[in-house]
Design a protein around this motif. Structure first.
Motif, short mmCIF file in Angstrom:
data_model
loop_
_atom_site.label_atom_id
_atom_site.label_comp_id
_atom_site.label_asym_id
_atom_site.label_seq_id
_atom_site.Cartn_x
_atom_site.Cartn_y
_atom_site.Cartn_z
N HIS A 157 0.78 -1.28 -0.17
CA HIS A 157 0.07 0.05 -0.08
C HIS A 157 1.11 1.09 -0.07
CE1 HIS A 157 -3.21 2.73 1.25
NE2 HIS A 157 -4.08 1.80 0.79
N PRO A 158 0.51 2.41 -0.66
CA PRO A 158 1.26 3.66 -0.40
C PRO A 158 1.44 4.00 0.95
CG PRO A 158 -0.24 3.80 -2.16
CD PRO A 158 -0.79 2.64 -1.51
N VAL A 159 0.54 3.61 1.66
CA VAL A 159 0.86 4.14 3.50
C VAL A 159 1.74 3.25 3.72
CG1 VAL A 159 -0.18 4.24 5.57
CG2 VAL A 159 -1.74 4.78 3.45
N PRO A 215 19.28 4.66 15.28
CA PRO A 215 18.93 3.59 16.38
C PRO A 215 18.51 4.07 17.79
CG PRO A 215 21.36 3.64 16.36
CD PRO A 215 20.69 4.61 15.14
N PHE A 216 18.68 5.42 18.08
CA PHE A 216 18.36 5.88 19.36
C PHE A 216 16.90 6.94 19.26
CE2 PHE A 216 23.18 5.80 19.55
CZ PHE A 216 23.33 4.99 20.69
N GLY A 217 16.31 6.77 18.20
CA GLY A 217 14.98 7.34 17.94
C GLY A 217 15.10 8.70 17.46
N ALA A 218 14.15 9.24 17.01
CA ALA A 218 13.99 10.57 16.38
C ALA A 218 12.58 11.14 16.90
CB ALA A 218 14.28 10.85 14.94
N SER A 219 12.61 12.57 16.87
CA SER A 219 11.37 13.10 17.10
C SER A 219 10.48 13.64 15.75
CB SER A 219 11.49 14.69 17.68
OG SER A 219 12.37 15.37 16.76
N ILE A 220 9.27 13.70 16.03
CA ILE A 220 8.13 13.73 15.11
C ILE A 220 8.36 14.72 14.13
CG2 ILE A 220 6.48 15.10 16.27
CD1 ILE A 220 5.78 12.27 14.01
N GLU A 221 8.95 15.91 14.64
CA GLU A 221 9.39 17.02 13.80
C GLU A 221 10.60 16.62 12.82
OE1 GLU A 221 8.99 17.28 16.94
OE2 GLU A 221 7.15 18.44 17.22
N TYR A 222 11.69 15.78 13.40
CA TYR A 222 12.59 15.52 12.67
C TYR A 222 12.36 14.61 11.49
CZ TYR A 222 17.47 14.23 11.89
OH TYR A 222 18.69 13.95 11.22
N ILE A 223 11.31 13.59 11.89
CA ILE A 223 10.97 12.71 10.77
C ILE A 223 9.99 13.59 9.51
CG2 ILE A 223 9.31 10.71 10.50
CD1 ILE A 223 9.98 10.08 13.29
N CYS A 224 9.29 14.75 9.98
CA CYS A 224 8.51 15.17 9.29
C CYS A 224 9.25 16.17 8.33
CB CYS A 224 7.46 16.05 9.93
SG CYS A 224 6.21 15.14 10.42
N SER A 277 0.82 15.92 11.91
CA SER A 277 -0.31 15.12 12.62
C SER A 277 -0.75 13.69 11.93
CB SER A 277 -1.59 16.10 12.60
OG SER A 277 -2.06 16.64 11.40
N GLU A 278 -0.55 13.75 10.44
CA GLU A 278 -0.93 12.64 9.87
C GLU A 278 0.29 11.65 9.90
OE1 GLU A 278 -1.25 13.87 6.01
OE2 GLU A 278 -3.06 14.83 6.13
N VAL A 279 1.52 12.15 10.15
CA VAL A 279 2.44 11.08 10.27
C VAL A 279 2.55 10.56 11.90
CG1 VAL A 279 5.05 10.95 10.64
CG2 VAL A 279 3.99 12.31 8.75
N GLU A 280 2.18 11.32 12.80
CA GLU A 280 1.88 10.83 13.91
C GLU A 280 0.87 9.62 14.32
OE1 GLU A 280 1.86 12.54 18.74
OE2 GLU A 280 1.53 13.64 16.99
N ALA A 281 -0.25 9.94 13.70
CA ALA A 281 -1.33 9.09 13.47
C ALA A 281 -0.98 7.82 12.87
CB ALA A 281 -2.46 9.74 12.74
N TRP A 337 10.41 8.54 18.52
CA TRP A 337 9.93 7.27 18.00
C TRP A 337 11.28 6.44 17.64
CZ3 TRP A 337 4.73 5.86 17.94
CH2 TRP A 337 3.88 6.98 18.12
N ASN A 338 10.96 5.29 18.02
CA ASN A 338 11.88 4.23 17.71
C ASN A 338 11.42 3.10 16.84
OD1 ASN A 338 14.04 5.43 19.18
ND2 ASN A 338 13.34 4.28 21.09
N PHE A 339 12.17 2.40 16.05
CA PHE A 339 11.70 1.33 15.18
C PHE A 339 12.23 -0.11 15.89
CE2 PHE A 339 12.85 -1.68 11.99
CZ PHE A 339 11.61 -1.82 11.02
N CYS A 340 10.96 -0.64 16.09
CA CYS A 340 11.16 -2.09 16.83
C CYS A 340 10.51 -3.19 15.97
CB CYS A 340 10.43 -2.14 18.13
SG CYS A 340 8.51 -1.65 17.92
N GLY A 341 10.56 -3.25 14.64
CA GLY A 341 9.93 -4.09 13.67
C GLY A 341 10.80 -5.38 13.66
N PHE A 342 12.11 -5.30 14.04
CA PHE A 342 12.87 -6.45 13.67
C PHE A 342 13.25 -7.13 15.00
CE2 PHE A 342 15.17 -4.29 9.95
CZ PHE A 342 14.26 -4.52 9.16
N GLN A 343 12.51 -6.79 16.14
CA GLN A 343 12.72 -7.57 17.50
C GLN A 343 12.14 -8.69 17.42
OE1 GLN A 343 11.28 -4.89 20.45
NE2 GLN A 343 13.06 -3.06 20.24
N GLY A 344 11.08 -8.89 16.65
CA GLY A 344 10.41 -10.21 16.73
C GLY A 344 11.22 -10.97 15.97
#
Length: 561
Positions: free
Chosen positions: A483-485, A500-509, A522-526, A550-557
């Motif tokens: 999906h595009p999302v 790896p130490f995470g980033a704020s929502i403003e940095y990501i945007c 707001s859309e990114v945070e949602a 915000w941190n990425f935890c997709g590879f922990q599983g």
């Protein structure tokens, strides 16, 4: 004036036999008059000029047709000239009618002649129908039949309009002078307040003849605000003097009322005498209408007698109603006076006199009512024969109402047709707007597809970069295909995996806005909050340095398995 005759026409001579012909160009003759009747033509004779001869038309022929005379016409059209005619010839023929100001000759056999005066045009029209011959030549180019008619020229119209405007100006000036003469004079100006004028005004207010003018001056001073603490006593004395005139005015009013009552009594007495004489005249007509006298009159006399009797009865009834109205008003006034004066009247003699007068008035009113009833019976008898005209009037009113209803129905039909046309126009506009909407939808869909393809290309570029290992690259490929999302989430996952130490929502945007400027924080945070298994929010710092990352935890599983 030209002689008029009803003789016999001699075709050989071209004129009326038995009379002396007359030259219309004879000096001293004015405007040619119209014939006394259509059957009596004006006699025309042969006109000899220096270089041509004019022969009159047949008087039995109808007069030549002409156009309507333009206002202020001084120009005539002359047709039927000989081909060899010159301006000198035209001046010789038509110069005898009056002073000529201009001749406009065409190459063909017609011209326009402008005279100095309007009345000379009528003399020129008198020559219409004459046959012209140059000298003694019988050549076709030297002969012709004149046709003279009114011509419409701009110069004539302009001079006529100027003259009319001048007359209108003179009329306006005359009316203004008349209005100024008939205008009532302006009232004299009000003098300004002074001690001397105040003393004189106090004397004028006390005078009965000068009171109206003086009280007007006093009112103006009061409205101007001339009253102050020093002259208040003077104004008070003038107001007091004005108040003293009330008693005089009331006495004058009572005197005029008395005169009016006397005039009313005089009028009522005269009206009663007139009504009595009308009653006698009506009785005379009634006696004449009886059988023993009626049979001896002729039919015309009976008709006149009947008409006179009806007129007299109508006038008698009108005067009778007027007298009854006056007596009713007096009875109402007397009843009001009795109601007001009932508690105050104590004298028995006055009450007896008033009762006698009331009985007399009641007797007169009953007699008048009886006369009115008789008149009503006679009117009903007369109206029995007028029922048919009333029916015709009712039919006419019904027809008028029907015509009004038809006109209203036609108007409603026109309005309905107009509304239908407006409905069709609006339907066409609606169809056009629907087509425009469909086109806009197609454009939005194409823009969405372009955005998706752009996201796919960006995610593929990030996946092919050297910063990701094989497991991360496979996961991002799977996410970008869904999906595009998910492609946006993949970009964010890649960005957070590098941090790896995470980033704020403003940095990501700020990073995502380099790829798409329409991205909202707001859309990114949602989006991040909707994927808790992939992204996790942590709080770092203490106190004022507290920050959400915000941190990425997709590879922990995957690592745990």
């Amino acid at each position: 004036y030209f002689p008029i005759c009803v003789g016999h026409f001699d075709p050989n001579l071209g004129m009326m036999a038995g009379i002396t012909p007359m030259n219309p160009m004879m000096p001293g003759l004015g405007m040619v008059p119209a014939p006394l009747s259509q059957d009596v033509p004006v006699v025309k004779e042969i006109i000899h000029c220096k270089s041509c001869t004019l022969f009159p038309p047949n008087p039995n022929l109808p007069p030549p047709a002409t156009r309507d005379r333009p206002p202020g016409c001084k120009t005539v059209f002359v047709g039927g000239l000989p081909e060899n005619a010159t301006e000198q010839l035209i001046m010789e023929v038509f110069g005898q009618c009056g002073d000529i100001t201009a001749i406009r000759k065409s190459k063909k056999n017609f011209c326009h002649i402008r005279f100095a005066e309007e009345f000379t045009v009528d003399k020129a029209l008198f020559l219409s129908g004459y046959r012209i011959r140059l000298g003694s030549s019988t050549d076709k180019k030297d002969t012709g039949r004149l046709h003279v008619d009114f011509a419409q020229a701009r110069d004539d119209l302009y001079e006529w309009e100027c003259r009319q405007r001048m007359l209108a100006r003179e009329e306006r000036h005359r009316r203004k002078m008349e209005e100024d003469r008939l205008r009532p004079p302006s009232p004299p100006p009000i003098v300004h307040y002074s001690e001397h004028e105040c003393s004189q005004l106090g004397d004028k207010i006390k005078d009965d003849s000068k009171f109206p003018e003086a009280v007007r001056v006093l009112l103006t001073w009061l409205e101007r605000g001339e009253v102050n603490r020093r002259n208040a006593n003077n104004f008070y004395s003038m107001i007091q003097s004005s108040n003293s005139h009330i008693r005089r005015l009331m006495s004058e009013k009572s005197q005029h009322e008395k005169e009016m009552e006397e005039a009313k009594e005089k009028f009522k007495t005269a009206l009663a005498g007139i009504l009595a004489q009308f009653e006698q005249i009506v009785s005379v007509f009634q006696a004449a209408s009886k059988q023993k006298a009626w049979d001896h009159f002729s039919k015309a006399q009976r008709k006149n007698l009947d008409m006179w009797r009806k007129q007299t009865e109508e006038i008698r009834n009108m005067h009778n109603e007027q007298l009854m109205g006056i007596r009713r008003e007096e009875e109402m006034e007397m009843s009001d006076d009795d109601m007001e004066d009932a508690p105050d009247t104590k004298d028995s003699e006055d009450s007896g006199v008033s009762q006698a007068e009331a009985l007399k008035e009641e007797n007169d009113s009953l007699r008048c009512q009886l006369d009115a009833y008789r008149n009503e019976v006679e009117l009903l008898k007369q109206e029995q024969g007028k029922n048919q005209p009333m029916r015709s009037e009712e039919d006419s009113t019904h027809s008028q109402q029907l015509s009004f209803l038809q006109q209203a129905l036609q108007g409603m039909q026109k309005q309905l047709l107009k509304m239908r046309e407006e409905l069709k126009q609006r339907e066409a506009e609606l169809e056009k707007s629907l087509e425009d909407k469909q086109q806009l939808k197609n454009q939005v869909q194409s823009l969405k597809e372009a955005t998706r393809s752009l996201c796919y290309t960006q995610s593929e570029e990030i996946i092919r970069s050297d910063k990701l290992d094989s497991h991360d690259r496979n996961w991002m490929l799977n996410m970008s295909v869904l999906h595009p999302v998910c492609s946006t989430a993949g970009i964010i996952s890649t960005f957070l995996h590098v941090h790896p130490f995470g980033a704020s929502i403003e940095y990501i945007c700020s990073y995502l806005q380099r790829l798409d400027t329409k991205i909202n924080p707001s859309e990114v945070e949602a989006l991040l909050s909707r994927l808790p298994c992939t992204f996790r929010q942590e709080l770092t710092g203490v106190g004022a340095s507290l920050e959400k990352r915000w941190n990425f935890c997709g590879f922990q599983g995957i690592k745990s398995t």
